[in-house]
Design a protein around this motif. Structure first.
Motif, mmCIF file in Angstrom:
data_model
loop_
_atom_site.group_PDB
_atom_site.id
_atom_site.type_symbol
_atom_site.label_atom_id
_atom_site.label_comp_id
_atom_site.label_asym_id
_atom_site.label_seq_id
_atom_site.Cartn_x
_atom_site.Cartn_y
_atom_site.Cartn_z
ATOM 1 N N GLU A 120 0.807 -1.143 0.162
ATOM 2 C CA GLU A 120 0.149 0.106 0.069
ATOM 3 C C GLU A 120 0.892 1.254 -0.116
ATOM 4 O O GLU A 120 0.531 2.169 -0.766
ATOM 5 N N PRO A 121 1.944 1.342 0.722
ATOM 6 C CA PRO A 121 2.606 2.588 0.568
ATOM 7 C C PRO A 121 3.302 3.010 -0.487
ATOM 8 O O PRO A 121 3.459 4.237 -0.924
ATOM 9 N N TYR A 122 3.540 1.775 -1.550
ATOM 10 C CA TYR A 122 4.175 2.193 -2.824
ATOM 11 C C TYR A 122 3.102 2.887 -3.632
ATOM 12 O O TYR A 122 3.204 3.763 -4.369
ATOM 13 N N LEU A 123 1.808 2.342 -3.665
ATOM 14 C CA LEU A 123 0.557 2.860 -4.439
ATOM 15 C C LEU A 123 0.192 4.232 -3.777
ATOM 16 O O LEU A 123 -0.025 5.234 -4.670
ATOM 17 N N ARG A 124 0.332 4.516 -2.509
ATOM 18 C CA ARG A 124 0.003 5.680 -2.111
ATOM 19 C C ARG A 124 1.004 6.899 -2.552
ATOM 20 O O ARG A 124 0.442 7.860 -2.988
ATOM 21 N N ARG A 125 2.336 6.364 -2.432
ATOM 22 C CA ARG A 125 3.277 7.418 -3.265
ATOM 23 C C ARG A 125 3.111 7.471 -4.691
ATOM 24 O O ARG A 125 3.381 8.620 -5.056
ATOM 25 N N GLN A 126 2.659 6.534 -5.195
ATOM 26 C CA GLN A 126 2.331 7.016 -6.817
ATOM 27 C C GLN A 126 1.174 7.620 -7.016
ATOM 28 O O GLN A 126 1.415 8.604 -7.933
ATOM 29 N N VAL A 127 0.132 7.789 -6.101
ATOM 30 C CA VAL A 127 -0.888 8.660 -6.172
ATOM 31 C C VAL A 127 -0.618 10.056 -5.947
ATOM 32 O O VAL A 127 -0.461 10.991 -6.415
ATOM 33 N N GLU A 128 0.430 10.097 -4.683
ATOM 34 C CA GLU A 128 1.016 11.337 -4.502
ATOM 35 C C GLU A 128 1.733 12.031 -5.455
ATOM 36 O O GLU A 128 1.857 13.274 -5.699
ATOM 37 N N LEU A 129 2.680 11.230 -6.259
ATOM 38 C CA LEU A 129 3.489 11.919 -7.264
ATOM 39 C C LEU A 129 2.743 12.035 -8.568
ATOM 40 O O LEU A 129 3.023 13.290 -9.245
ATOM 41 N N LEU A 130 1.731 11.342 -8.927
ATOM 42 C CA LEU A 130 1.072 11.624 -10.094
ATOM 43 C C LEU A 130 -0.015 12.969 -9.955
ATOM 44 O O LEU A 130 -0.207 13.522 -10.748
ATOM 45 N N GLN A 131 -0.615 12.910 -8.816
ATOM 46 C CA GLN A 131 -1.910 13.968 -8.553
ATOM 47 C C GLN A 131 -2.611 13.802 -9.470
ATOM 48 O O GLN A 131 -3.059 14.661 -10.280
ATOM 49 N N PRO A 132 -3.416 12.551 -9.810
ATOM 50 C CA PRO A 132 -4.412 12.331 -10.619
ATOM 51 C C PRO A 132 -5.830 13.228 -10.422
ATOM 52 O O PRO A 132 -5.993 13.610 -9.300
ATOM 53 N N GLN A 133 -6.518 13.486 -11.550
ATOM 54 C CA GLN A 133 -7.546 13.984 -11.432
ATOM 55 C C GLN A 133 -8.872 13.141 -11.096
ATOM 56 O O GLN A 133 -9.942 13.344 -10.645
ATOM 57 N N ILE A 134 -8.634 11.792 -11.259
ATOM 58 C CA ILE A 134 -9.729 10.573 -11.219
ATOM 59 C C ILE A 134 -8.837 9.304 -10.992
ATOM 60 O O ILE A 134 -7.686 9.297 -11.686
ATOM 61 N N CYS A 198 -17.947 6.476 -18.226
ATOM 62 C CA CYS A 198 -18.578 7.661 -18.701
ATOM 63 C C CYS A 198 -18.943 8.437 -17.355
ATOM 64 O O CYS A 198 -18.719 9.643 -17.512
ATOM 65 N N LEU A 199 -18.827 7.774 -16.286
ATOM 66 C CA LEU A 199 -19.097 8.534 -15.013
ATOM 67 C C LEU A 199 -17.668 8.995 -14.435
ATOM 68 O O LEU A 199 -17.501 10.498 -14.138
ATOM 69 N N ALA A 200 -16.769 8.227 -14.854
ATOM 70 C CA ALA A 200 -15.431 8.765 -14.551
ATOM 71 C C ALA A 200 -14.895 10.165 -15.498
ATOM 72 O O ALA A 200 -14.304 10.854 -14.914
ATOM 73 N N LEU A 201 -15.280 9.715 -16.570
ATOM 74 C CA LEU A 201 -14.884 10.887 -17.564
ATOM 75 C C LEU A 201 -15.623 12.044 -17.287
ATOM 76 O O LEU A 201 -14.969 13.179 -17.289
ATOM 77 N N ASP A 202 -16.864 12.122 -16.809
ATOM 78 C CA ASP A 202 -17.588 13.300 -16.329
ATOM 79 C C ASP A 202 -17.069 14.005 -15.294
ATOM 80 O O ASP A 202 -16.951 15.002 -15.023
ATOM 81 N N VAL A 203 -16.656 13.089 -14.237
ATOM 82 C CA VAL A 203 -15.917 13.594 -12.957
ATOM 83 C C VAL A 203 -14.681 14.371 -13.283
ATOM 84 O O VAL A 203 -14.508 15.419 -12.710
ATOM 85 N N ALA A 204 -13.931 13.531 -14.105
ATOM 86 C CA ALA A 204 -12.681 14.131 -14.260
ATOM 87 C C ALA A 204 -12.668 15.419 -15.167
ATOM 88 O O ALA A 204 -11.741 16.409 -14.875
ATOM 89 N N LYS A 205 -13.895 15.675 -15.800
ATOM 90 C CA LYS A 205 -13.936 16.938 -16.590
ATOM 91 C C LYS A 205 -14.210 18.068 -15.549
ATOM 92 O O LYS A 205 -14.029 19.267 -15.892
ATOM 93 N N ARG A 206 -14.865 17.534 -14.504
ATOM 94 C CA ARG A 206 -15.156 18.802 -13.361
ATOM 95 C C ARG A 206 -14.304 18.995 -12.140
ATOM 96 O O ARG A 206 -14.424 20.001 -11.592
ATOM 97 N N VAL A 207 -13.157 18.055 -12.357
ATOM 98 C CA VAL A 207 -12.204 18.506 -11.133
ATOM 99 C C VAL A 207 -11.265 19.352 -11.857
ATOM 100 O O VAL A 207 -10.597 19.259 -13.170
ATOM 101 N N PRO A 208 -10.857 20.502 -11.174
ATOM 102 C CA PRO A 208 -9.912 21.295 -11.777
ATOM 103 C C PRO A 208 -8.276 20.657 -11.829
ATOM 104 O O PRO A 208 -7.960 20.208 -10.910
ATOM 105 N N ALA A 209 -7.730 21.504 -12.880
ATOM 106 C CA ALA A 209 -6.254 20.934 -13.025
ATOM 107 C C ALA A 209 -5.492 21.289 -11.868
ATOM 108 O O ALA A 209 -5.610 22.476 -11.357
ATOM 109 N N PRO A 210 -4.460 20.310 -11.185
ATOM 110 C CA PRO A 210 -3.721 20.855 -10.073
ATOM 111 C C PRO A 210 -2.646 22.149 -10.472
ATOM 112 O O PRO A 210 -2.420 22.232 -11.488
#
Length: 210
Positions: A120-134, A198-210
């Protein structure tokens, strides 16, 4: 018989991408290190807006060191292309693909809780580095790993009941869907998986870019 180290590197939270990949490649935190051929770190654009998280490497992934190859990988690629994403692309079309576990469980058995906890710590760090919108969580173990802190009794909730909602992982929206390997066995659920995309696509469009 070689011993297996019980601890992960203490400085995972400070690692950059190369250091994190190197740490995964040498990881001996659980017994899976004894049977793996390759670790499966992840693939794709490290600045992508989308993160796709699967469960654990299978035989083909273990041989090639890349997540989602073979028939399930082809299906995932086709699904992503249908919403304008490509694992080999960058920019707006980019996507990063990873698994909860970085090593293959023997005979493709289900991940064990202690194995998920070690990785889990590896995946958590991947998320922190990536800073994805979805984040698109594919399969039961991906959903449980990402949502265990925010969904009570997550282990007892069927994957179907986690679909159609916007969950959260450390502030990042998470959409839960079926694993492509499951869809190959149960093609009648492909329409539901498309609805999840399609739900993920809609949510991603509504999340502001970092």
């Amino acid at each position: 018989m070689p011993t297996v180290a019980s601890a992960l590197p203490a400085d995972i939270a400070a690692m950059d991408w190369p250091a994190l990949q190197q740490a995964v490649a040498g990881c001996q935190a659980c017994g899976l290190c004894k049977s793996r051929k390759n670790t499966v770190f992840g693939v794709g654009d490290t600045q992508a807006r989308w993160l796709v998280v699967g469960e654990a490497p299978g035989e083909n992934e273990d041989l090639q060191g890349e997540p989602f190859v073979g028939q399930a990988g082809q299906l995932l690629d086709n699904m992503l292309k249908a919403v304008g994403l490509n694992r080999g692309a960058s920019g707006a079309q980019g996507v990063y693909i990873a698994n909860v576990l970085k090593c293959r469980p023997p005979a493709n058995r289900n991940p064990q809780p202690e194995e998920v906890a070690k990785c889990e710590p590896y995946l958590r760090r991947q998320v922190e580095l990536l800073q994805p919108q979805i984040i698109l969580a594919l399969g039961r173990f991906a959903a449980q790993s990402l949502l265990q802190a925010t969904v009570p009794d997550i282990a007892t909730i069927p994957l179907g009941k986690l679909r159609g909602q916007v969950h959260q992982y450390n502030g990042v929206p998470v959409i839960v869907s079926y694993h492509p390997a499951y869809l190959l066995r149960t093609p009648q659920d492909k329409a539901r998986a498309w609805a999840d995309l399609c739900l993920a696509l809609d949510v991603a469009k509504r999340v502001p870019a970092p």
